[in-house]
Enzyme design. Sequence first.
Site, short mmCIF file in Angstrom:
data_model
loop_
_atom_site.label_atom_id
_atom_site.label_comp_id
_atom_site.label_asym_id
_atom_site.label_seq_id
_atom_site.Cartn_x
_atom_site.Cartn_y
_atom_site.Cartn_z
N LYS A 19 -69.27 -14.22 42.97
CA LYS A 19 -68.20 -14.62 43.91
C LYS A 19 -66.82 -14.46 43.27
CE LYS A 19 -69.84 -18.84 44.42
NZ LYS A 19 -71.01 -18.77 43.51
N ARG A 94 -70.09 -25.47 50.87
CA ARG A 94 -71.39 -25.47 50.19
C ARG A 94 -72.40 -26.38 50.85
NH1 ARG A 94 -71.16 -24.16 43.95
NH2 ARG A 94 -69.02 -23.54 44.02
N ARG A 133 -72.09 -15.18 30.45
CA ARG A 133 -70.72 -15.10 31.00
C ARG A 133 -69.67 -15.62 30.00
NH1 ARG A 133 -69.45 -17.71 36.60
NH2 ARG A 133 -70.54 -19.45 35.64
N ARG A 166 -68.18 -21.51 29.91
CA ARG A 166 -67.97 -22.75 30.67
C ARG A 166 -68.94 -23.85 30.23
NH1 ARG A 166 -67.64 -20.85 36.90
NH2 ARG A 166 -69.13 -22.55 37.09
N ARG A 177 -78.05 -26.07 39.04
CA ARG A 177 -77.06 -25.55 40.00
C ARG A 177 -77.75 -24.63 41.02
NH1 ARG A 177 -73.15 -23.10 35.73
NH2 ARG A 177 -72.26 -21.95 37.48
P1 AP5 Z 1 -69.15 -14.62 38.58
O1 AP5 Z 1 -68.30 -13.69 39.39
O2 AP5 Z 1 -68.47 -15.51 37.60
O3 AP5 Z 1 -70.12 -15.45 39.56
P2 AP5 Z 1 -69.84 -16.69 40.53
O4 AP5 Z 1 -70.62 -16.45 41.76
O5 AP5 Z 1 -68.38 -16.92 40.66
O6 AP5 Z 1 -70.55 -17.82 39.70
P3 AP5 Z 1 -70.12 -19.32 39.39
O7 AP5 Z 1 -70.96 -19.78 38.26
O8 AP5 Z 1 -68.63 -19.44 39.25
O9 AP5 Z 1 -70.55 -20.02 40.71
P4 AP5 Z 1 -70.76 -21.53 40.94
O10 AP5 Z 1 -70.85 -21.55 42.41
O11 AP5 Z 1 -71.86 -22.14 40.18
O12 AP5 Z 1 -69.46 -22.18 40.26
P5 AP5 Z 1 -68.12 -22.80 40.86
O13 AP5 Z 1 -67.07 -22.64 39.85
O14 AP5 Z 1 -67.88 -22.32 42.23
O15 AP5 Z 1 -70.25 -13.72 37.84
C1 AP5 Z 1 -71.21 -14.31 36.96
C2 AP5 Z 1 -71.49 -13.39 35.75
O16 AP5 Z 1 -72.12 -12.19 36.23
C3 AP5 Z 1 -70.23 -12.92 35.00
O17 AP5 Z 1 -70.54 -12.82 33.64
C4 AP5 Z 1 -69.92 -11.57 35.61
O18 AP5 Z 1 -69.20 -10.75 34.72
C5 AP5 Z 1 -71.32 -11.03 35.91
N1 AP5 Z 1 -71.40 -10.15 37.08
C6 AP5 Z 1 -70.72 -10.29 38.26
N2 AP5 Z 1 -71.08 -9.31 39.13
C7 AP5 Z 1 -72.02 -8.55 38.48
C8 AP5 Z 1 -72.79 -7.40 38.87
N3 AP5 Z 1 -72.65 -6.82 40.08
N4 AP5 Z 1 -73.67 -6.89 37.95
C9 AP5 Z 1 -73.81 -7.46 36.73
N5 AP5 Z 1 -73.11 -8.55 36.31
C10 AP5 Z 1 -72.22 -9.09 37.19
O19 AP5 Z 1 -68.53 -24.35 40.97
C11 AP5 Z 1 -68.74 -25.11 39.80
C12 AP5 Z 1 -69.06 -26.55 40.16
O20 AP5 Z 1 -67.95 -27.13 40.86
C13 AP5 Z 1 -70.26 -26.77 41.07
O21 AP5 Z 1 -71.49 -26.78 40.34
C14 AP5 Z 1 -69.92 -28.13 41.69
O22 AP5 Z 1 -70.18 -29.16 40.79
C15 AP5 Z 1 -68.41 -28.03 41.86
N6 AP5 Z 1 -68.02 -27.50 43.19
C16 AP5 Z 1 -67.32 -26.35 43.44
N7 AP5 Z 1 -67.18 -26.14 44.75
C17 AP5 Z 1 -67.81 -27.19 45.37
C18 AP5 Z 1 -68.04 -27.52 46.73
N8 AP5 Z 1 -67.59 -26.74 47.74
N9 AP5 Z 1 -68.74 -28.65 46.99
C19 AP5 Z 1 -69.20 -29.44 46.02
N10 AP5 Z 1 -69.03 -29.18 44.70
C20 AP5 Z 1 -68.34 -28.05 44.38
MG MG Z 2 -67.07 -18.51 40.17
#
Ligand code: AP5
Ligand code: MG
Length: 222
Positions: A19, A94, A133, A166, A177
């Site tokens: 994402k 979410r 990552r 992270r 997660r």
């Molecule tokens: P990356 O682009 O970083 O993936 P991502 O989908 O952004 O993953 P996140 O871990 O950020 O998602 P998340 O939903 O767990 O975390 P968030 O910060 O939103 O890519 C991942 C890796 O793969 C990287 O190394 C990248 O280089 C590689 N990659 C990418 N594309 C690739 C490809 N095509 N091929 C190969 N490699 C690739 O949320 C964190 C926390 O915040 C949650 O756990 C929760 O506690 C809280 N939170 C956030 N939003 C909410 C909400 N709406 N409601 C409740 N709690 C929330």
């Molecule tokens: Mg992210």
Amino acid sequence: MTERGSRNIILLGAPGSGKGTQAARLTERLGVPAVSTGDIFRANIAEGTALGKEAKGYMDRGELVPDAVVIAIALDRIDANDCRNGFLLDGFPRTTEQADALDRHLAAAGRGIDGVLLLDVPTEELVRRISGRRVCRSCGASYHVTDIPPARAGLCDACDGALYARDDDNEETVRNRIEVYNVNTAPLTAYYEERKLLLRIAASGASGPDAVFADILKALRA
Ligand code: AP5
Ligand code: MG
């Protein structure tokens, strides 16, 4: 279905599905801001705010921050001036409660969602991706130690910032997660499918980020 020129877009997908990686590319292409609730929480944690203190425990355990907290933050951000011509939501909504609140809020302003991109990646690949990552402390750019390495180890290609892993990227938290995603967030696939907004994108390893981005642009007709 999204029409050419539409701008209110949700990026839906499990942790590690790409994402943030795709939001960075899309924000540049479409000229609308990316809004990541995870990034908002991490910035608050870094600044030591009350919101950051509240969110940290949930995030470290890989649980969702409570709906009431997230909804207030996200809707407030969408109302900001820079989102008036559109926004890319990364990591929000979410839960069905969050999706309903978003719907109601946009409808009240005569707005709506134009497309929901579902980034589809198998679970084992998610774990492998997140474990490798590294993120830039300055600009937030995302790398992977083997798949998408920076030109110089530990340093961001774009801004020379230091790369870090992270706090919630350890294997145990990652698995939680993903479980939380499957229980709470995966139902949004049907939610947006019923509303004819869902655009499925195969986003697994065979296709690197650039190929996934090309598929996204095709799906959005952007
Ligand atoms: P990356 O682009 O970083 O993936 P991502 O989908 O952004 O993953 P996140 O871990 O950020 O998602 P998340 O939903 O767990 O975390 P968030 O910060 O939103 O890519 C991942 C890796 O793969 C990287 O190394 C990248 O280089 C590689 N990659 C990418 N594309 C690739 C490809 N095509 N091929 C190969 N490699 C690739 O949320 C964190 C926390 O915040 C949650 O756990 C929760 O506690 C809280 N939170 C956030 N939003 C909410 C909400 N709406 N409601 C409740 N709690 C929330
Ligand atoms: Mg992210």
